[in-house]
Scaffold this motif. Structure first.
Motif, PDB file in Angstrom:
ATOM      1  N   ARG A  12       0.993  -1.001   0.013  1.00 21.59           N
ATOM      2  CA  ARG A  12       0.172   0.035  -0.003  1.00 21.59           C
ATOM      3  C   ARG A  12       1.077   1.177  -0.059  1.00 21.59           C
ATOM      4  O   ARG A  12       2.011   1.192   0.685  1.00 21.59           O
ATOM      5  N   ASP A  29       0.048   4.162   1.072  1.00 20.34           N
ATOM      6  CA  ASP A  29      -0.391   4.976   2.256  1.00 20.34           C
ATOM      7  C   ASP A  29       0.537   4.556   3.602  1.00 20.34           C
ATOM      8  O   ASP A  29       0.195   5.207   4.659  1.00 20.34           O
ATOM      9  N   ARG A  30       1.034   3.563   3.382  1.00 20.33           N
ATOM     10  CA  ARG A  30       1.919   3.047   4.562  1.00 20.33           C
ATOM     11  C   ARG A  30       3.464   3.124   4.305  1.00 20.33           C
ATOM     12  O   ARG A  30       3.926   2.367   3.331  1.00 20.33           O
ATOM     13  N   SER A  50       7.196   1.461   3.974  1.00 19.03           N
ATOM     14  CA  SER A  50       7.674   0.300   3.710  1.00 19.03           C
ATOM     15  C   SER A  50       8.662   0.314   2.925  1.00 19.03           C
ATOM     16  O   SER A  50       9.032   1.132   2.398  1.00 19.03           O
TER      17      SER A  50
END
Length: 137
Positions: A21, A23-24, A26
């Protein structure tokens, strides 16, 4: 699309699909930023016509940071759509966002060419003349 662009498009698509994703935070998302920078952003010089303009401007690697931000803004905003696109279409969308849209590199290069002039309406001609020519006029 050239063979080289096809390879770039595939690399961007792989990096996007590897990222769970956007929006996160990583490692995959960090890698996506690097892949977009390396595969989408201008690395030499190119002639680009900004949307709404008829004249091409020269875009160089000096504008790559603006391109990266514009491309990633488009990608974050259109993540669902981007994941469904074919690699060549994704590449085209990102390259267009990076170079031709309102905050892309072509607009930045256009502003650089005006050397800080303000109040120039779209379509108005700008002509550079020497100081001596202005004084004689």
């Amino acid at each position: 699309m050239t063979f080289r662009q096809q390879g770039r498009a595939q690399a961007v698509m792989r990096a996007l699909l590897d990222c769970p994703r956007l929006d996160r935070p990583s490692r995959q998302r960090d890698r996506l930023w690097l892949v977009v920078r390396d595969e989408v952003c201008t690395r030499t010089s190119a002639e680009v016509v900004p949307l709404g303009s008829t004249a091409a401007v020269t875009v160089t690697e000096d504008h790559a940071t603006a391109e990266l931000i514009c491309a990633m803004e488009w990608l974050f905003k259109h993540e669902t759509k981007a994941r469904r696109l074919r690699p060549d279409a994704l590449y085209s969308h990102l390259r267009s966002a990076a170079t031709r849209r309102d905050r892309g590199s072509a607009r930045a290069a256009q502003a650089d060419a005006l050397r800080g002039m303000t109040g120039v309406r779209p379509g108005d001609a700008v002509q550079w003349v020497s100081r001596e020519a202005m004084e004689a006029w």
